[in-house]
Scaffold this active site. Structure first.
Site, PDB file in Angstrom:
ATOM      1  N   SER A  99       0.850  -1.191   0.000  1.00  0.00           N
ATOM      2  CA  SER A  99       0.000   0.000   0.000  1.00  0.00           C
ATOM      3  C   SER A  99       0.886   1.240   0.000  1.00  0.00           C
ATOM      4  O   SER A  99       2.033   1.189   0.460  1.00  0.00           O
ATOM      5  CB  SER A  99      -0.860  -0.042   1.257  1.00  0.00           C
ATOM      6  N   SER A 100       0.326   2.368  -0.452  1.00  0.00           N
ATOM      7  CA  SER A 100       1.121   3.607  -0.469  1.00  0.00           C
ATOM      8  C   SER A 100       1.426   4.109   0.944  1.00  0.00           C
ATOM      9  O   SER A 100       2.285   4.978   1.108  1.00  0.00           O
ATOM     10  CB  SER A 100       0.377   4.694  -1.246  1.00  0.00           C
ATOM     11  N   CYS A 101       0.752   3.565   1.967  1.00  0.00           N
ATOM     12  CA  CYS A 101       1.015   4.042   3.333  1.00  0.00           C
ATOM     13  C   CYS A 101       2.366   3.563   3.860  1.00  0.00           C
ATOM     14  O   CYS A 101       2.775   3.952   4.944  1.00  0.00           O
ATOM     15  CB  CYS A 101      -0.113   3.647   4.283  1.00  0.00           C
TER      16      CYS A 101
ATOM     17  N   TYR B 197      -0.094  -1.018  10.494  1.00  0.00           N
ATOM     18  CA  TYR B 197      -0.427  -1.624   9.188  1.00  0.00           C
ATOM     19  C   TYR B 197       0.731  -1.410   8.214  1.00  0.00           C
ATOM     20  O   TYR B 197       1.151  -2.338   7.506  1.00  0.00           O
ATOM     21  CB  TYR B 197      -1.706  -0.939   8.701  1.00  0.00           C
TER      22      TYR B 197
ATOM     23  N   LYS C  50       3.224  -4.064   6.189  1.00  0.00           N
ATOM     24  CA  LYS C  50       3.393  -4.066   4.728  1.00  0.00           C
ATOM     25  C   LYS C  50       4.872  -3.939   4.349  1.00  0.00           C
ATOM     26  O   LYS C  50       5.335  -4.576   3.396  1.00  0.00           O
ATOM     27  CB  LYS C  50       2.589  -2.924   4.096  1.00  0.00           C
TER      28      LYS C  50
ATOM     29  N   HIS D 232     -13.166   3.961   2.818  1.00  0.00           N
ATOM     30  CA  HIS D 232     -12.262   4.924   2.204  1.00  0.00           C
ATOM     31  C   HIS D 232     -13.088   6.054   1.576  1.00  0.00           C
ATOM     32  O   HIS D 232     -14.316   5.982   1.527  1.00  0.00           O
ATOM     33  CB  HIS D 232     -11.393   4.230   1.156  1.00  0.00           C
TER      34      HIS D 232
HETATM   35  N1  LIG Z   1      -8.551  -0.871  -1.101  1.00  0.00           N
HETATM   36  C1  LIG Z   1      -7.556  -0.024  -1.319  1.00  0.00           C
HETATM   37  O1  LIG Z   1      -7.759   1.184  -1.549  1.00  0.00           O
HETATM   38  C2  LIG Z   1      -6.148  -0.520  -1.297  1.00  0.00           C
HETATM   39  C3  LIG Z   1      -5.159   0.422  -1.543  1.00  0.00           C
HETATM   40  C4  LIG Z   1      -3.848   0.002  -1.524  1.00  0.00           C
HETATM   41  C5  LIG Z   1      -3.548  -1.315  -1.258  1.00  0.00           C
HETATM   42  N2  LIG Z   1      -4.519  -2.235  -1.031  1.00  0.00           N
HETATM   43  C6  LIG Z   1      -4.100  -3.605  -0.737  1.00  0.00           C
HETATM   44  O2  LIG Z   1      -4.741  -4.549  -1.557  1.00  0.00           O
HETATM   45  C7  LIG Z   1      -4.926  -5.778  -0.819  1.00  0.00           C
HETATM   46  C8  LIG Z   1      -6.370  -6.205  -0.905  1.00  0.00           C
HETATM   47  O3  LIG Z   1      -7.189  -5.149  -0.392  1.00  0.00           O
HETATM   48  P1  LIG Z   1      -8.763  -5.102  -0.658  1.00  0.00           P
HETATM   49  O4  LIG Z   1      -9.127  -3.673  -0.756  1.00  0.00           O
HETATM   50  O5  LIG Z   1      -9.137  -6.045  -1.718  1.00  0.00           O
HETATM   51  O6  LIG Z   1      -9.307  -5.626   0.749  1.00  0.00           O
HETATM   52  P2  LIG Z   1     -10.617  -6.507   1.044  1.00  0.00           P
HETATM   53  O7  LIG Z   1     -11.676  -6.198   0.045  1.00  0.00           O
HETATM   54  O8  LIG Z   1     -10.910  -6.322   2.486  1.00  0.00           O
HETATM   55  O9  LIG Z   1     -10.111  -7.989   0.763  1.00  0.00           O
HETATM   56  C9  LIG Z   1      -9.225  -8.629   1.624  1.00  0.00           C
HETATM   57  C10 LIG Z   1      -9.559 -10.106   1.621  1.00  0.00           C
HETATM   58  O10 LIG Z   1      -8.653 -10.791   2.487  1.00  0.00           O
HETATM   59  C11 LIG Z   1      -9.397 -11.706   3.262  1.00  0.00           C
HETATM   60  N3  LIG Z   1      -8.724 -11.972   4.533  1.00  0.00           N
HETATM   61  C12 LIG Z   1      -8.384 -11.071   5.482  1.00  0.00           C
HETATM   62  N4  LIG Z   1      -7.820 -11.696   6.534  1.00  0.00           N
HETATM   63  C13 LIG Z   1      -7.808 -13.029   6.232  1.00  0.00           C
HETATM   64  C14 LIG Z   1      -7.388 -14.197   6.927  1.00  0.00           C
HETATM   65  N5  LIG Z   1      -6.850 -14.121   8.159  1.00  0.00           N
HETATM   66  N6  LIG Z   1      -7.545 -15.396   6.321  1.00  0.00           N
HETATM   67  C15 LIG Z   1      -8.103 -15.478   5.091  1.00  0.00           C
HETATM   68  N7  LIG Z   1      -8.531 -14.416   4.390  1.00  0.00           N
HETATM   69  C16 LIG Z   1      -8.392 -13.203   4.959  1.00  0.00           C
HETATM   70  C17 LIG Z   1     -10.729 -11.023   3.494  1.00  0.00           C
HETATM   71  O11 LIG Z   1     -11.709 -11.953   3.853  1.00  0.00           O
HETATM   72  P3  LIG Z   1     -12.804 -11.518   4.983  1.00  0.00           P
HETATM   73  O12 LIG Z   1     -13.412 -10.227   4.473  1.00  0.00           O
HETATM   74  O13 LIG Z   1     -13.729 -12.661   5.028  1.00  0.00           O
HETATM   75  O14 LIG Z   1     -12.018 -11.305   6.250  1.00  0.00           O
HETATM   76  C18 LIG Z   1     -10.978 -10.391   2.126  1.00  0.00           C
HETATM   77  O15 LIG Z   1     -11.611 -11.291   1.244  1.00  0.00           O
HETATM   78  C19 LIG Z   1      -4.447  -5.510   0.607  1.00  0.00           C
HETATM   79  O16 LIG Z   1      -3.155  -5.997   0.768  1.00  0.00           O
HETATM   80  C20 LIG Z   1      -4.428  -4.001   0.692  1.00  0.00           C
HETATM   81  O17 LIG Z   1      -3.429  -3.545   1.558  1.00  0.00           O
HETATM   82  C21 LIG Z   1      -5.822  -1.865  -1.047  1.00  0.00           C
END
Ligand SMILES: NC(=O)c1ccc[n+]([C@@H]2O[C@H](COP(=O)([O-])OP(=O)(O)OC[C@H]3O[C@@H](n4cnc5c(N)ncnc54)[C@H](OP(=O)(O)O)[C@@H]3O)[C@@H](O)[C@H]2O)c1
Length: 328
Positions: A110-112, A139, A143, A186
């Site tokens: 992530s950018s953070c 967090y 990362k 967000h």
């Molecule tokens: N969204 C953004 O703006 C953004 C920006 C920069 C980077 N990212 C990065 O992109 C990645 C995905 O983010 P996202 O936005 O897609 O998040 P998300 O929609 O919350 O998806 C994360 C997934 O991981 C699963 N998960 C979490 N903990 C788990 C565990 N202990 N065991 C198994 N599964 C688990 C969650 O399942 P449950 O929901 O069932 O827990 C969910 O399906 C992350 O690494 C995040 O840091 C996101």
């Protein structure tokens, strides 16, 4: 490594916003052997369960898009869970991927990870040059550890075991499957929800916190997923041209940023809300600017396809479909 379409690929977090977009892109490209497990089926913080899973399945590639993700409120309220869960998930997945013979893995950060006061646009070499934003430090530290895990395994085992573990750092993402929680979302999903509620309740105005002047960058999630697959498919020699053994992460951004004021107007238009937008200047603004330098990736030939207004229209349609689904 070849890019044969029958390679066995595990997408960790395949039901999440980014993981599900990666699955869509892989399917569209013709990959035929994509595996996912829900959180209920496999808790990635459980070391023994993750070891058994990897030993049984023997994957060729892994996309690590599972993480505990949240906004400022959640990061501030549950810092222990944010650092513990994320370290456990990524340590288990990266280590067991290595032990079971996975040759290529992509870690999503992530950018953070970058210092709060990093020069703009933020380039990859700003990592570990200053203090992090305190609200999401646990967090961000997890990362950063994920990037360093990938690099350390490459440095120690790259030649002997033929592994190549890569990392991508997305800017702010939005799209289908986003989180619309009233306190813990967000900026784009929060605005979509508020403008939508104002529209259906005929409210004359929507109040947005701050002056509207801070600038932010936004990338549609399908572009992020395409970038992830693009990075995974790069040959080692090309990837090595833009990375270093101890600076291997690649930024993924849209390329330009906009003010919160412009964003609010675009979201309002996508939702079809025609009331007024008021900025509450007594509320805090946050960092004035957060803009990633994504030239390393763009110089390799990747470019985003979705302009903000297109991405917002797709996202709002998905939001309405989800609302309808919840009613049924
Ligand atoms: N969204 C953004 O703006 C953004 C920006 C920069 C980077 N990212 C990065 O992109 C990645 C995905 O983010 P996202 O936005 O897609 O998040 P998300 O929609 O919350 O998806 C994360 C997934 O991981 C699963 N998960 C979490 N903990 C788990 C565990 N202990 N065991 C198994 N599964 C688990 C969650 O399942 P449950 O929901 O069932 O827990 C969910 O399906 C992350 O690494 C995040 O840091 C996101």
């Amino acid at each position: 490594m070849s890019n044969e379409l029958n390679q066995k690929i595990y997408v960790a977090g395949h039901r999440g916003m980014v993981g599900s977009a990666i699955v869509r892109v892989l399917n569209a490209k013709g990959y035929t052997n994509i595996i996912g497990r829900t959180h209920a089926e496999l808790d990635l913080t459980d070391q023994a369960a993750v070891r058994n899973f990897f030993e049984c399945e023997k994957f060729d590639q892994v996309y690590l898009a599972a993480a505990k993700v949240g906004g400022i409120y959640a990061n501030n309220t549950f810092p222990a869970e944010f650092i513990y869960d994320n370290l456990m998930v990524q340590n288990n997945v990266i280590h067991q991927a290595f032990k079971s013979g996975v040759k290529r893995l992509l870690f999503l950060g992530s950018s953070c990870i970058y210092p709060k006061l990093a020069p703009q646009p933020i380039s990859e070499d700003a990592l570990l040059t200053g203090k992090l934003e305190p609200t999401n430090e646990p967090y961000a530290v997890a990362k950063i550890a994920g990037i360093k895990m990938c690099e350390s395994y490459n440095r120690q085992y790259g030649k002997s075991h033929g592994i190549d573990y890569r990392s991508v750092m997305p800017t702010n993402l939005y799209g289908p499957g986003d989180n619309y929680h009233p306190e813990n979302s967000h900026v784009i999903p929060a605005m979509i929800r508020r403008f939508h509620e104002a529209k259906i309740n005929n409210l004359p105005e929507v109040i947005i916190w701050g002056t509207g002047t801070p600038r932010r960058e936004f990338l549609y999630v399908d572009d992020m997923a395409a970038a992830s697959v693009f990075v995974m498919e790069l040959s080692k020699s090309i990837c090595d041209q833009v990375t270093l053994p101890m600076q291997s992460h690649l930024n993924v951004g849209f390329g330009s940023d906009i003010t919160i004021d412009e964003l609010a107007n675009q979201v309002s238009a996508a939702v079809g809300y025609d009331g007024r937008i008021i900025f509450d200047v007594n509320k805090p603004d946050g960092t004035p600017r957060k803009w990633m330098d994504s030239r390393r990736l763009k110089n390799l030939g990747w470019t985003p396809k979705y302009e903000l207004h297109d991405g917002l229209s797709h996202t709002y349609r998905a939001f309405l479909a989800e609302q309808q689904h919840q009613k049924e």
